[in-house]
Design a protein around this motif. Sequence first.
Motif, PDB file in Angstrom:
ATOM      1  N   THR A 138       0.835  -1.212   0.000  1.00 43.61           N
ATOM      2  CA  THR A 138       0.000   0.000   0.000  1.00 43.61           C
ATOM      3  C   THR A 138       0.863   1.252   0.000  1.00 43.61           C
ATOM      4  O   THR A 138       2.057   1.218   0.299  1.00 43.61           O
ATOM      5  N   ALA A 139       0.235   2.361  -0.344  1.00 44.75           N
ATOM      6  CA  ALA A 139       0.862   3.682  -0.244  1.00 44.75           C
ATOM      7  C   ALA A 139      -0.240   4.685   0.050  1.00 44.75           C
ATOM      8  O   ALA A 139      -1.167   4.847  -0.753  1.00 44.75           O
ATOM      9  N   GLY A 140      -0.167   5.320   1.220  1.00 43.75           N
ATOM     10  CA  GLY A 140      -1.252   6.215   1.611  1.00 43.75           C
ATOM     11  C   GLY A 140      -2.551   5.440   1.670  1.00 43.75           C
ATOM     12  O   GLY A 140      -2.651   4.394   2.317  1.00 43.75           O
ATOM     13  N   ASP A 141      -3.564   5.906   0.949  1.00 38.42           N
ATOM     14  CA  ASP A 141      -4.859   5.224   0.941  1.00 38.42           C
ATOM     15  C   ASP A 141      -5.020   4.322  -0.282  1.00 38.42           C
ATOM     16  O   ASP A 141      -6.110   3.840  -0.566  1.00 38.42           O
ATOM     17  N   LYS A 142      -3.933   4.078  -0.983  1.00 39.39           N
ATOM     18  CA  LYS A 142      -3.988   3.278  -2.196  1.00 39.39           C
ATOM     19  C   LYS A 142      -3.498   1.849  -1.943  1.00 39.39           C
ATOM     20  O   LYS A 142      -2.475   1.634  -1.291  1.00 39.39           O
ATOM     21  N   VAL A 143      -4.235   0.874  -2.475  1.00 36.92           N
ATOM     22  CA  VAL A 143      -3.771  -0.511  -2.489  1.00 36.92           C
ATOM     23  C   VAL A 143      -3.064  -0.738  -3.819  1.00 36.92           C
ATOM     24  O   VAL A 143      -3.668  -0.612  -4.887  1.00 36.92           O
ATOM     25  N   LEU A 144      -1.772  -1.056  -3.758  1.00 36.58           N
ATOM     26  CA  LEU A 144      -0.977  -1.211  -4.971  1.00 36.58           C
ATOM     27  C   LEU A 144      -0.880  -2.665  -5.409  1.00 36.58           C
ATOM     28  O   LEU A 144      -0.692  -2.941  -6.593  1.00 36.58           O
ATOM     29  N   ALA A 145      -0.968  -3.588  -4.445  1.00 38.32           N
ATOM     30  CA  ALA A 145      -0.914  -5.024  -4.753  1.00 38.32           C
ATOM     31  C   ALA A 145      -1.689  -5.769  -3.687  1.00 38.32           C
ATOM     32  O   ALA A 145      -1.572  -5.460  -2.494  1.00 38.32           O
ATOM     33  N   GLU A 146      -2.460  -6.754  -4.084  1.00 40.47           N
ATOM     34  CA  GLU A 146      -3.225  -7.556  -3.136  1.00 40.47           C
ATOM     35  C   GLU A 146      -3.489  -8.933  -3.733  1.00 40.47           C
ATOM     36  O   GLU A 146      -3.466  -9.119  -4.954  1.00 40.47           O
ATOM     37  N   SER A 147      -3.744  -9.906  -2.860  1.00 37.79           N
ATOM     38  CA  SER A 147      -4.086 -11.256  -3.290  1.00 37.79           C
ATOM     39  C   SER A 147      -5.598 -11.414  -3.253  1.00 37.79           C
ATOM     40  O   SER A 147      -6.239 -11.095  -2.250  1.00 37.79           O
ATOM     41  N   VAL A 148      -6.153 -11.894  -4.346  1.00 37.30           N
ATOM     42  CA  VAL A 148      -7.604 -12.041  -4.490  1.00 37.30           C
ATOM     43  C   VAL A 148      -7.954 -13.529  -4.502  1.00 37.30           C
ATOM     44  O   VAL A 148      -7.323 -14.317  -5.219  1.00 37.30           O
ATOM     45  N   ASP A 149      -8.957 -13.904  -3.711  1.00 40.71           N
ATOM     46  CA  ASP A 149      -9.408 -15.292  -3.646  1.00 40.71           C
ATOM     47  C   ASP A 149     -10.177 -15.630  -4.924  1.00 40.71           C
ATOM     48  O   ASP A 149     -11.217 -15.036  -5.211  1.00 40.71           O
ATOM     49  N   THR A 150      -9.643 -16.575  -5.688  1.00 40.46           N
ATOM     50  CA  THR A 150     -10.272 -16.948  -6.962  1.00 40.46           C
ATOM     51  C   THR A 150     -11.391 -17.964  -6.793  1.00 40.46           C
ATOM     52  O   THR A 150     -12.177 -18.176  -7.717  1.00 40.46           O
ATOM     53  N   GLY A 151     -11.436 -18.628  -5.618  1.00 40.56           N
ATOM     54  CA  GLY A 151     -12.429 -19.672  -5.399  1.00 40.56           C
ATOM     55  C   GLY A 151     -12.034 -21.012  -5.988  1.00 40.56           C
ATOM     56  O   GLY A 151     -12.747 -22.002  -5.836  1.00 40.56           O
ATOM     57  N   SER A 152     -10.869 -21.038  -6.635  1.00 34.37           N
ATOM     58  CA  SER A 152     -10.397 -22.286  -7.249  1.00 34.37           C
ATOM     59  C   SER A 152      -9.710 -23.161  -6.197  1.00 34.37           C
ATOM     60  O   SER A 152      -9.038 -22.657  -5.301  1.00 34.37           O
ATOM     61  N   ASN A 153      -9.867 -24.475  -6.331  1.00 34.35           N
ATOM     62  CA  ASN A 153      -9.183 -25.395  -5.426  1.00 34.35           C
ATOM     63  C   ASN A 153      -7.723 -25.599  -5.818  1.00 34.35           C
ATOM     64  O   ASN A 153      -6.914 -26.059  -5.023  1.00 34.35           O
TER      65      ASN A 153
END
Length: 485
Positions: A56-71
């Motif tokens: 993150t930087a300030g109030d910005k999310v620059l990189a995150e992991s997203v749950d795909t729902g895949s096994n």
Amino acid sequence: MNSTLKRVALACLLMFGLLMLNVNYLQGVRADDLRADSRNVRNFYDRYEVERGRITAGDKVLAESVDTGSNTFRFERRYPEGKVYAPITGFFAPESERDMELAKNSLLNGTSADLLIRRSIDLFTAKKTKGANVDLTINPKAQEAAYKALGASGKKGALVAIEPKTGAILAMVSIPSYDPNPLSRANKAEVNKAYNKLADDKDQPLLNRAIERTYPPGSTFKVVTMAAYLESDDTLGPQSQVDAPQRLDLPNTTADLPNYGGAACGSGRVTLSFALERSCNTPFGKIAIDLGYDAVNDQARKFGIGGDALTIPMPVAASDFGPEEDKAALAQASIGQRSNQMTPLQMAMIAAGIANNGVVMKPYLVNKIADAEGGEIEGADPEEFTTAISEDTARKLQEMMVNVVNNGTAGAAKIPGVTVAGKTGTAETAEGRDPHAWFISFAPAEDPKVALALMVESGSAGDDASGGHTAAPIAKSVMEAVLGR
């Protein structure tokens, strides 16, 4: 019969011994090789099982992991701000990481020893361990202003902005950039295709021009030569007079050193302030010859040039004043040519050091690191890097750099109601090619909140490329963003 059993038992014992030796060999000696083997798909799946921490930087999310729902591939990395921050975040690919994703990988993926307590708590409470979150020093308004201003007209170049009193990096932009999202999918074939396209691009979007490449700094380096001169004699000041011929005869060669465009510099003898304001070459060439190589090179080293390798935490290419040759080469190097090579980050550090009364703070990008529950693991601790010049010399240089903006070549950097200091630079490259355009600056001069360096690469600034015409207006927009103007 007993002897037969003994032989069988001995053979079995020997085989078990060899088996144990092989297991230990595989686990202890060959573990890293096996782990890295491209045929080992288990590691590939495991990489996407972990919920990496955010960047993150300030109030910005620059990189995150997203749950795909895949096994199979549980989490995929996403970069909401894409190209604007790619030279900083880098990317998390199926088999590699880059830039911040690499520099803080063990924290982001949760394997760092610093997260041992957090992992122990998660094990006791049956929670899935998550990676730590990395918060950066970047000012999103400044970053986005720099990206927009530098990238709007298709220019190639880089900008670095620093908080002079701490060394915190407020902006770091490299143009052209790239979208890290296609490089982070859980599909090797797609990722390799996207990466190869970027790697083959002649404009080199994967190159972070701010820290990974050096360039001749042109006349922006004159502030270092001026610093060496002022440090040599504390009676010197902005109004001290120096020789400023139209052309400077260089020793032991038929070549000479002209001013930019062959122009005259005043009446042949000018003040130090005038020489910097008009960016005359000949006074600085003569000053360097009179001082000698050691004096100018030592001053450069005091600003951090040619010293130990720097990390922010990504590694930074080494800047260099150049080797000792002859006096003619010294005169050329003293005005930012010859073998003189600087990264934009290094030139930003020089501007920040002058702004901070002679003290260069160590630049850094990480503001703090916290575990998934918000517990702080690591916080920024500003560190003095070098004391480059005395406070007296710094004040004299500050005054002269303000004059460059108010009366000289950097008028395009003026901000109403703000005292801006700066120095332009136009760096020649190969014969027949356009020059690089440079600008270093800080503001407000009386209490600096931002210092920066901007470089527009040869071939993208146009035939009339110069620091004052091309680079200064871009830098102005970034300073305005930091100062809230």
